[in-house]
Scaffold this motif. Structure first.
Motif: not given
Ligand code: SAM
Length: 220
Positions: A141-166
């Motif tokens: 997330l810190a790396r993404y912070h350094n490349i995203l525009k201020p209003d930039g977003v991240i969209e994340f999909k997974t079927d792995n519930v543990s990874l999702f909660h993490f």
């Protein structure tokens, strides 16, 4: 992702005009690659490319860059792209690929250069000692912070519930804003306009609910 050594994959990467072989040279200049100033959306860990190729077809005014670590997988993205171009009867000028490890992402994109990051069915790295390698860790997330525009977003999909909660925890710990989330995407309002990835098709056909989160840094 099952990896096989696909014969000629590395050569195909070098020869293709749609794979940027020296991506660090374009840091801060990606709009020159596309020859326009349209927003740049990237998918990290694009796999065989169904998702990003479909989005590029649907949204000609957005520039897409698919990032994948392995040539043997990325070559499937090139094939998918060719298939879509044949169907459309023209080139997808708004889609490029990079073969690289996302750990180097800040060396490839400038601050404020990227408008959206898609992470789909990212590798779970289940062992605690590998948590930093997860593409939704606070390290990433810190790396993404350094490349995203201020209003930039991240969209994340997974079927792995543990990874999702993490990932929900990482978003909170990093001080990002959770815009929306669901643990059953295909039966939620967030499913409107959803484009399925290869893994999403496979896991949802096995009956696994799909989780999704959207986050940004509006609180920074
Ligand atoms: N996104 C695709 C989908 O949903 O069908 C593929 C999912 S697959 C489980 C994860 C993909 O991410 C693999 O192709 C893998 O090689 C790639 N990947 C994993 N870690 C990566 C990294 N650090 N940088 C770039 N690609 C990565």
């Amino acid at each position: 992702m099952r990896l096989r050594n696909v014969k000629g994959a590395k050569e195909a990467m070098v020869e293709s005009p749609y794979v940027v072989v020296e991506p660090k040279e374009y840091k801060g200049r990606w709009n020159e690659v596309f020859q326009n100033s349209n927003p740049i959306f990237i998918e990290v860990g694009m796999g065989k490319g169904n998702f990003i190729t479909t989005l590029a077809k649907q949204n000609p005014d957005i520039n897409y860059i698919g990032i994948e670590k392995y040539s043997s997988v990325l070559i499937r993205g090139l094939e998918k792209r060719e298939e879509v171009e044949k169907e459309l009867g023209h080139t997808l000028n708004n889609l490029m690929f990079i073969r690289m490890d996302a750990e180097e992402i800040e060396e490839v994109f400038e601050k404020n250069e990227v408008s959206r990051i898609y992470l789909n069915f990212s590798d779970p790295w289940p062992k605690d000692r590998h948590a930093k390698r997860r593409l939704t860790s606070t390290t990433f997330l810190a790396r993404y912070h350094n490349i995203l525009k201020p209003d930039g977003v991240i969209e994340f999909k997974t079927d792995n519930v543990s990874l999702f909660h993490f990932s929900l925890e990482s978003v909170k710990e990093a001080g990002w804003n959770l815009v929306a989330s669901t643990e059953d995407l295909h039966h939620s309002d967030m499913n409107e306009g959803n484009v399925m990835t290869e893994y999403e098709k496979k896991f949802s056909s096995m009956g696994n609910p799909i989780c999704k989160l959207i986050c940004n840094r509006s609180c920074f």
